[in-house]
Every structure is written in structure tokens, then in C-alpha cells.
Design a protein around this motif. Sequence first.
Motif, PDB file in Angstrom:
ATOM      1  N   ASP A 224      -3.495 -10.747  -5.520  1.00  0.00           N
ATOM      2  CA  ASP A 224      -3.458  -9.164  -5.695  1.00  0.00           C
ATOM      3  C   ASP A 224      -3.881  -8.439  -4.464  1.00  0.00           C
ATOM      4  OD1 ASP A 224      -3.641  -6.679  -6.660  1.00  0.00           O
ATOM      5  OD2 ASP A 224      -4.941  -7.181  -8.117  1.00  0.00           O
ATOM      6  N   TRP A 225      -2.761  -8.422  -3.545  1.00  0.00           N
ATOM      7  CA  TRP A 225      -3.077  -8.019  -2.285  1.00  0.00           C
ATOM      8  C   TRP A 225      -3.346  -6.526  -2.012  1.00  0.00           C
ATOM      9  CZ3 TRP A 225      -4.558 -10.919   1.458  1.00  0.00           C
ATOM     10  CH2 TRP A 225      -4.146 -12.337   1.556  1.00  0.00           C
ATOM     11  N   LYS A 226      -2.841  -5.798  -3.084  1.00  0.00           N
ATOM     12  CA  LYS A 226      -3.040  -4.169  -3.006  1.00  0.00           C
ATOM     13  C   LYS A 226      -4.635  -4.059  -3.478  1.00  0.00           C
ATOM     14  CE  LYS A 226      -0.075  -1.618  -4.811  1.00  0.00           C
ATOM     15  NZ  LYS A 226       0.804  -0.680  -5.443  1.00  0.00           N
ATOM     16  N   ASN A 227      -5.114  -4.694  -4.402  1.00  0.00           N
ATOM     17  CA  ASN A 227      -6.378  -4.365  -4.765  1.00  0.00           C
ATOM     18  C   ASN A 227      -7.525  -4.997  -3.721  1.00  0.00           C
ATOM     19  OD1 ASN A 227      -6.217  -3.021  -7.020  1.00  0.00           O
ATOM     20  ND2 ASN A 227      -6.060  -4.703  -8.456  1.00  0.00           N
ATOM     21  N   VAL A 228      -7.078  -5.974  -2.947  1.00  0.00           N
ATOM     22  CA  VAL A 228      -7.796  -6.823  -1.806  1.00  0.00           C
ATOM     23  C   VAL A 228      -7.834  -6.009  -0.755  1.00  0.00           C
ATOM     24  CG1 VAL A 228      -7.788  -8.882  -0.356  1.00  0.00           C
ATOM     25  CG2 VAL A 228      -7.629  -9.263  -2.778  1.00  0.00           C
ATOM     26  N   ASN A 229      -6.743  -5.354  -0.555  1.00  0.00           N
ATOM     27  CA  ASN A 229      -6.716  -4.419   0.798  1.00  0.00           C
ATOM     28  C   ASN A 229      -7.526  -3.382   0.487  1.00  0.00           C
ATOM     29  OD1 ASN A 229      -5.457  -3.528   3.143  1.00  0.00           O
ATOM     30  ND2 ASN A 229      -4.265  -1.884   2.086  1.00  0.00           N
ATOM     31  N   VAL A 230      -7.601  -2.594  -0.529  1.00  0.00           N
ATOM     32  CA  VAL A 230      -8.183  -1.432  -0.925  1.00  0.00           C
ATOM     33  C   VAL A 230      -9.857  -1.836  -0.781  1.00  0.00           C
ATOM     34  CG1 VAL A 230      -9.071   0.344  -2.715  1.00  0.00           C
ATOM     35  CG2 VAL A 230      -6.599  -0.284  -2.135  1.00  0.00           C
ATOM     36  N   SER A 231     -10.031  -2.966  -1.369  1.00  0.00           N
ATOM     37  CA  SER A 231     -11.617  -3.336  -1.325  1.00  0.00           C
ATOM     38  C   SER A 231     -12.169  -3.675  -0.013  1.00  0.00           C
ATOM     39  CB  SER A 231     -11.742  -4.600  -2.293  1.00  0.00           C
ATOM     40  OG  SER A 231     -11.236  -4.443  -3.538  1.00  0.00           O
ATOM     41  N   ILE A 232     -11.288  -4.404   0.689  1.00  0.00           N
ATOM     42  CA  ILE A 232     -11.861  -4.503   2.191  1.00  0.00           C
ATOM     43  C   ILE A 232     -12.033  -3.282   2.835  1.00  0.00           C
ATOM     44  CG2 ILE A 232     -11.171  -5.548   4.405  1.00  0.00           C
ATOM     45  CD1 ILE A 232      -9.722  -7.761   2.830  1.00  0.00           C
ATOM     46  N   LYS A 233     -10.976  -2.350   2.845  1.00  0.00           N
ATOM     47  CA  LYS A 233     -11.164  -0.876   3.431  1.00  0.00           C
ATOM     48  C   LYS A 233     -12.325  -0.298   2.923  1.00  0.00           C
ATOM     49  CE  LYS A 233      -8.067   1.541   4.528  1.00  0.00           C
ATOM     50  NZ  LYS A 233      -6.842   2.382   4.878  1.00  0.00           N
ATOM     51  N   MET A 234     -12.850  -0.589   1.905  1.00  0.00           N
ATOM     52  CA  MET A 234     -14.119   0.192   1.503  1.00  0.00           C
ATOM     53  C   MET A 234     -15.390  -0.463   1.795  1.00  0.00           C
ATOM     54  SD  MET A 234     -13.178   2.576  -0.376  1.00  0.00           S
ATOM     55  CE  MET A 234     -14.544   3.247  -1.390  1.00  0.00           C
ATOM     56  N   THR A 241      -6.914  -2.801   8.025  1.00  0.00           N
ATOM     57  CA  THR A 241      -6.747  -3.959   7.547  1.00  0.00           C
ATOM     58  C   THR A 241      -5.173  -4.243   8.306  1.00  0.00           C
ATOM     59  OG1 THR A 241      -5.671  -3.998   5.626  1.00  0.00           O
ATOM     60  CG2 THR A 241      -8.013  -3.952   5.708  1.00  0.00           C
ATOM     61  N   GLY A 242      -4.966  -5.417   8.566  1.00  0.00           N
ATOM     62  CA  GLY A 242      -3.588  -5.635   8.773  1.00  0.00           C
ATOM     63  C   GLY A 242      -2.725  -6.098   7.759  1.00  0.00           C
ATOM     64  N   LEU A 243      -2.948  -5.798   6.561  1.00  0.00           N
ATOM     65  CA  LEU A 243      -2.115  -5.891   5.516  1.00  0.00           C
ATOM     66  C   LEU A 243      -1.232  -4.510   5.142  1.00  0.00           C
ATOM     67  CD1 LEU A 243      -4.840  -7.231   2.973  1.00  0.00           C
ATOM     68  CD2 LEU A 243      -2.949  -8.560   3.838  1.00  0.00           C
ATOM     69  N   PHE A 244      -0.012  -4.850   5.297  1.00  0.00           N
ATOM     70  CA  PHE A 244       0.831  -3.336   5.176  1.00  0.00           C
ATOM     71  C   PHE A 244       1.431  -3.680   3.746  1.00  0.00           C
ATOM     72  CE2 PHE A 244      -0.522  -3.028   9.200  1.00  0.00           C
ATOM     73  CZ  PHE A 244       0.288  -1.962   9.975  1.00  0.00           C
ATOM     74  N   ILE A 245       0.981  -2.976   2.669  1.00  0.00           N
ATOM     75  CA  ILE A 245       1.497  -3.024   1.169  1.00  0.00           C
ATOM     76  C   ILE A 245       2.313  -1.929   0.979  1.00  0.00           C
ATOM     77  CG2 ILE A 245       0.705  -3.758  -0.890  1.00  0.00           C
ATOM     78  CD1 ILE A 245      -0.373  -5.713   1.073  1.00  0.00           C
ATOM     79  N   ASP A 246       3.422  -2.281   0.502  1.00  0.00           N
ATOM     80  CA  ASP A 246       4.171  -1.342  -0.171  1.00  0.00           C
ATOM     81  C   ASP A 246       4.583  -0.184   0.929  1.00  0.00           C
ATOM     82  OD1 ASP A 246       4.691  -2.653  -2.569  1.00  0.00           O
ATOM     83  OD2 ASP A 246       2.901  -1.332  -3.637  1.00  0.00           O
TER      84      ASP A 246
END
Length: 268
Positions: A224-234, A241-246
Motif C-alpha cells: 500500500d504505497w500511497k498510505n506508506v508515502n503519506v505516513s512517512i511524510k507526516m 520521499t522518493g515515492l512518486f505515487i499516481d
Amino acid sequence: MLLRLPALLSWGLRCGSAAAPQRLVLKRKFSGGMEEEAKRKAGYMAVDNHVQNNQALGIGSGSTIVYAVNRIAKRVRDENLKIVCVPTSFQARQLILQHQLTLSDLDRHPELDVAIDGADEVDSDLNLIKGGGGCLTQEKIVAGCAKEFIVVADYRKDSKSLGEKWKRGVPIEVIPMAYVPVTKAIAAKFGGAAELRMAANKAGPVVTDNGNFILDWKFNNISDWKNVNVSIKMIPGVVETGLFIDMAERVYFGLEDGSVCFRDRHSH
């Protein structure tokens, strides 16, 4: 008509289409420089298909973008295009200036027509890992300002899921004073290990164009990369982050046989 012919031929094939059977026969032709040839052809096709007159372009970072900028510069000369270029890094800025393209910034051009950039890995949903070169924050800002975010890569970057081929982890830019707490928070919340990226030719850590540090998070079993990305940014202290989602609209892959295929978001 001669000027239009390359554009007509440049669309390529959707990934997984008919060019594949010839790949083994033609592979030898590019041995030694196969990856560079794949990067060049992907970069050229992206520019030919998406760059037009009177555009503001975002120019990404990395080795593949060198070929894209070469192509942009040639088309500007040959077709007298009027374009401005917004860089994502010091490297991109230097490329723009070396090719005598018009340099701009997001103050003057906060809305871009197209941003073209590379990627360290692309999954089947066109989610990306970026930041191997350390420019992830500015790359994401520029991509986010573009109406169309186009990615160019070679065949080695195409994966079913993130982490399949890219083993260096997800880059995470952090405020220097926070790198230890952020490291611990990421490991506690998501497992794996986040390590401070150290410089190769100087003592100490890599420092980004923004004066920050980079953690490389080597993860396990994330879907679930979308939620992981948001959680790390918080996490306090995380810049980006280097996650480029959607974000990517289309990815062009230069293949081993010298052809180029593309994949669009939500088209598979």
C-alpha cells in the motif's frame, strides 16, 4: 512533410506488444552500449511526442535526461521552438545552460506544460522510486507543477512491484537534525532499515541541493504505497520521499532490441 515524418514514426508500441519476438536477434547490435542506446531512444521519443512550441518544460535529473535535453536543443534549433525550461537540480540547470536553452524557474512559470524525468524503478501501476541521484524533492515539486509528467527509462527499470529490481531502497530527504529520530520512526512503523547515505568522494553524508540529508529505506513486503508515502511524510523532519505515487502519465521504456514501448497510467 520531412519535418513531420519523425514525429509520425515516434509513437512506438505499447509495452508488451509485437516487437518483443525480435529482441534476441537484435540484442547483439547494442552489446556494450545497450543501456545507453535504450536511454537515448526513450528520451528522444518522449521529447518528440510531448514537446511543442510555446511550452514551459520541467527538466529532470539523471543520465537519461541528458539525451532528452540533447533532443530538445536540436528541435529548438531545427524548428525554432519557443520554450522555457525549469530545472529540478543543479545538474539540470547546467544542462539547460550548456545547450543554450531558455532557463526559467517556478516563480516565473509556476504552471508547466510538461515535465520529463527519469526513474530508478517503475512498477506495474506506474508508481516510481526516484532520488537515487539525490534530487527527489525538487523533482517532485516540478513534476507536481506540470499538466503532464512523462518518465523516460530503460528496460532495467521496469518492475512488477517496487523493490523487485531497485535494491538501494526508497530515498527520503530529511532535515539534518532529525535524521536519527526519523530513522528510528520509519523502522518502528514500517520495518526494514533506513540508512544515512554517505558521500563517495568526501567524508560525511550526501548533502542535497537543499542542504539536507538523505536516508535510503530498505523495505520489506510493502504493497500500500500511497498510505506508506503519506505516513512517512507526516514524520517530523521528513522533507520529501522518493515515492512518486499516481504522478506519471506515461513511461517510455527503451528496450534491448533498440525499440521503445510506453505504458500509460490506468491503461493496463
